[in-house]
Enzyme design. Sequence first.
Site, mmCIF file in Angstrom:
data_model
loop_
_atom_site.group_PDB
_atom_site.id
_atom_site.type_symbol
_atom_site.label_atom_id
_atom_site.label_comp_id
_atom_site.label_asym_id
_atom_site.label_seq_id
_atom_site.Cartn_x
_atom_site.Cartn_y
_atom_site.Cartn_z
ATOM 1 C CE LYS A 103 25.415 39.757 -48.209
ATOM 2 N NZ LYS A 103 24.200 40.498 -48.573
ATOM 3 C CE LYS A 134 23.761 37.736 -45.194
ATOM 4 N NZ LYS A 134 23.098 38.572 -46.148
#
Length: 337
Positions: free
Chosen positions: A207, A262
């Site tokens: 992330k 992400k």
Amino acid sequence: MTKPVPASPSPAFPATRMRRNRQADWSRRLVRENRLTPDDLIWPVFVEDGTAGETPITSMPGVSRYSIDRAVQAIGEAKALGIPAVAIFPAIEERLKTPACEEAWNPENVVCRAVRAVKEAHPDIGVICDVALDPFNSDGHDGFVRDGVIVNDETLEALCKQAVVQAEAGCDMVAPSDMMDGRIGAVRRALDAAGLQRTQVMAYAAKYASSFYGPFRDAVDSAAALGKAGKQTYQMDPANGDEALREVALDIAEGADLVMVKPGLPYLDIVHRVKAAFAVPTLAYNVSGEYAMVKFAAAAGAVDGDKAMLESLVAFKRAGADGILTYFAIDAARAID
Ligand code: PBG
């Protein structure tokens, strides 16, 4: 350095003509390598307390925060469209946000109440809960802040309590999105110790500290608390790729059942590398800012919104993603239909 242009066509031409397979719709369908289906989609849903029904999020046209009863109804529609799972995110009332984030592991918080209501109405749709402190934190961060530092190990204890109440409320999968070190193993042990061996863990493994989360922070109302502070001391540097493989390797070793990358579209190289390196279930998050870009561009007449949506989503499949978290889930499932 640009390559010199060959003076004559390649020796393969005219025997090889790439356009032959593209000339008719039936042929293009026949040779198509990837296909998007509703089975690929996870729909993120924002819930809030109250009876407002829906509060539109202006930075995400077409997305609203739902009251619990409205969320149950909307998730019923997702189920009918064949979407396998939803991810629940809360917007917490200002008065319940504290530096100690106690509301995060209150079994009566809006997340747990929403999970119970959804599972009761629709037992066979998958329900995923985010594990991170930011919606509950008056400091706006995913972890506790002490003297300006995000403290790792104390945060882990809180995340474990949060994951356990969510799983006890009936969610099928917890998804730590906080990027603290050691969280996947800690959460797995906490779930097992509570007799919750069946709860799946999806790690937000790679992330990045991304500007594409802006609209999400409006949706969960964490933007004001965070202010100008960034999350660079725990989320990854967008310039790094090898580091993502180390993050994913650790999360798999700690017991992640699925891993996720992400944001999505600007990081498809990472999706591809992760899937190629580990061959584990790999998801990608088509985040709020990616959604907003398509919506605002379509509203300005710059692109065809539906086509840009479907093109974006099939690109995830081509990169190797097994599933996509996307605010487009409902629209995409309808368009595929
Ligand atoms: C917070 C969290 C974020 C998102 C999912 N969980 C935002 C952040 O890290 O600041 C982003 C989702 C999106 O932008 O769509 N733990």
